[in-house]
Design a protein around this motif. Sequence first.
Motif, short mmCIF file in Angstrom:
data_model
loop_
_atom_site.label_atom_id
_atom_site.label_comp_id
_atom_site.label_asym_id
_atom_site.label_seq_id
_atom_site.Cartn_x
_atom_site.Cartn_y
_atom_site.Cartn_z
N ASN A 1 12.89 1.43 1.55
CA ASN A 1 12.60 2.69 2.25
C ASN A 1 11.66 3.57 1.44
OD1 ASN A 1 14.30 1.91 4.35
ND2 ASN A 1 16.09 2.91 3.46
N ASP A 2 11.87 3.65 0.13
CA ASP A 2 11.02 4.47 -0.73
C ASP A 2 9.60 3.91 -0.76
OD1 ASP A 2 13.17 6.29 -2.16
OD2 ASP A 2 13.95 4.26 -2.14
N ALA A 3 9.47 2.58 -0.81
CA ALA A 3 8.15 1.96 -0.83
C ALA A 3 7.41 2.23 0.48
CB ALA A 3 8.28 0.46 -1.07
N GLN A 4 8.14 2.21 1.59
CA GLN A 4 7.50 2.47 2.89
C GLN A 4 7.02 3.92 2.97
OE1 GLN A 4 6.97 0.13 5.59
NE2 GLN A 4 5.60 1.84 6.03
N ILE A 5 7.81 4.87 2.45
CA ILE A 5 7.40 6.28 2.45
C ILE A 5 6.13 6.46 1.63
CG2 ILE A 5 8.04 8.58 1.61
CD1 ILE A 5 10.96 7.88 2.31
N LEU A 6 6.08 5.81 0.47
CA LEU A 6 4.90 5.90 -0.39
C LEU A 6 3.69 5.27 0.28
CD1 LEU A 6 3.65 6.75 -3.03
CD2 LEU A 6 4.58 4.68 -4.09
N ALA A 7 3.89 4.12 0.94
CA ALA A 7 2.79 3.46 1.64
C ALA A 7 2.26 4.33 2.77
CB ALA A 7 3.25 2.11 2.18
N ASN A 8 3.16 4.97 3.51
CA ASN A 8 2.74 5.87 4.59
C ASN A 8 1.91 7.03 4.04
OD1 ASN A 8 4.10 4.34 6.50
ND2 ASN A 8 5.94 5.61 6.46
N SER A 9 2.32 7.56 2.90
CA SER A 9 1.61 8.69 2.31
C SER A 9 0.22 8.28 1.85
CB SER A 9 2.41 9.25 1.13
OG SER A 9 3.67 9.72 1.56
N MET A 10 0.11 7.10 1.23
CA MET A 10 -1.20 6.62 0.78
C MET A 10 -2.14 6.38 1.97
SD MET A 10 -0.68 4.06 -2.44
CE MET A 10 0.55 3.01 -1.67
N LEU A 49 -1.91 1.68 -7.43
CA LEU A 49 -0.72 2.29 -6.84
C LEU A 49 -0.14 1.41 -5.73
CD1 LEU A 49 1.14 4.70 -6.96
CD2 LEU A 49 -0.39 5.93 -5.39
N LYS A 50 -1.03 0.75 -4.99
CA LYS A 50 -0.57 -0.19 -3.97
C LYS A 50 0.23 -1.33 -4.61
CE LYS A 50 -3.49 -1.66 -0.88
NZ LYS A 50 -4.75 -2.13 -0.27
N LYS A 51 -0.24 -1.82 -5.74
CA LYS A 51 0.45 -2.90 -6.45
C LYS A 51 1.84 -2.45 -6.89
CE LYS A 51 -0.02 -6.00 -10.41
NZ LYS A 51 -0.89 -6.38 -11.57
N GLU A 52 1.94 -1.24 -7.45
CA GLU A 52 3.23 -0.74 -7.90
C GLU A 52 4.16 -0.48 -6.71
OE1 GLU A 52 4.27 -0.72 -10.93
OE2 GLU A 52 2.32 -1.51 -11.53
N THR A 53 3.57 -0.06 -5.60
CA THR A 53 4.37 0.17 -4.40
C THR A 53 4.97 -1.13 -3.89
OG1 THR A 53 2.93 2.03 -3.79
CG2 THR A 53 4.33 1.13 -2.06
N ARG A 54 4.18 -2.19 -3.94
CA ARG A 54 4.68 -3.51 -3.53
C ARG A 54 5.79 -3.97 -4.48
NH1 ARG A 54 0.28 -5.64 -2.42
NH2 ARG A 54 0.40 -5.87 -0.15
N ASN A 55 5.65 -3.66 -5.76
CA ASN A 55 6.70 -4.01 -6.72
C ASN A 55 8.01 -3.29 -6.38
OD1 ASN A 55 5.06 -5.72 -8.19
ND2 ASN A 55 4.45 -4.14 -9.66
N LEU A 56 7.90 -2.02 -5.98
CA LEU A 56 9.08 -1.26 -5.57
C LEU A 56 9.76 -1.94 -4.39
CD1 LEU A 56 7.97 2.49 -5.76
CD2 LEU A 56 9.52 1.29 -7.30
#
Length: 233
Positions: free
Chosen positions: A197-206, A183-190
């Motif tokens: 902004n969406d990737a940062q929100i997801l990273a904060n949640s993880m 999921l971290k890899k896909e978040t970095r792809n985003l």
Amino acid sequence: MKINHFNLSINKKIIILILFIFFVNNSSAATVELTSGTLPSSLREGIQTNLTVKINELQDNNLLTIETSLIPAGDKPLYDFGELNAFINENRYQQKITLNLSSLNKQFIYVTISGKAPDAGNNIKCGNSDIIITKFGNTKLKFYEIHADDKLTGIESFDLIILKKENFEKTLQQVSWSQLDDLKKETRNLFDLGLVNDAQILANSMKNIQLPNNLLLFGFIEIKDNTWLNVIF
């Protein structure tokens, strides 16, 4: 063996002439000397800097061009030429400025360059949707690039540190669960695609996930008990 003294004499004169031309041309070349301030290898967005350079050997040049990637900080102009300010008509807030040296009649001048590192991100709204794509520009920027006539006299560069990239990577580093690596890899792809902004929100949640022993992740998220898990896609 006979030696052609005439040819030797001609060759000596040619060598002397070439050396003379070489030393004359190089002795009159303009040079740049840092007299105050520092030139760090990198700057964060918005960080202010101030430096002064002395540009020497200007007597054989007609035009002096100075360019910087810095942007004005507040009401202060990018360039300050001290006592020469009154004789310079060019806009000193512009990143690129060209001076007529013949009107200044100086063998050397001092110039102080003051400004701040620019922001790299450019936000693009996708139609009528709420999606915002962020594109980052070139991160190899210049404190200054100076040309005397058409000759490059001096250049000093720095790497721009983009705060959003820096914060994003720091957040991902705080995600310690190995089950979230994909999921971290896909978040970095985003993030790389511009959905910053969406990737940062997801990273904060993880980063805030409290992972119980019986929580399994196999390409999807399955919760076996009442432990909360918030992941925002």
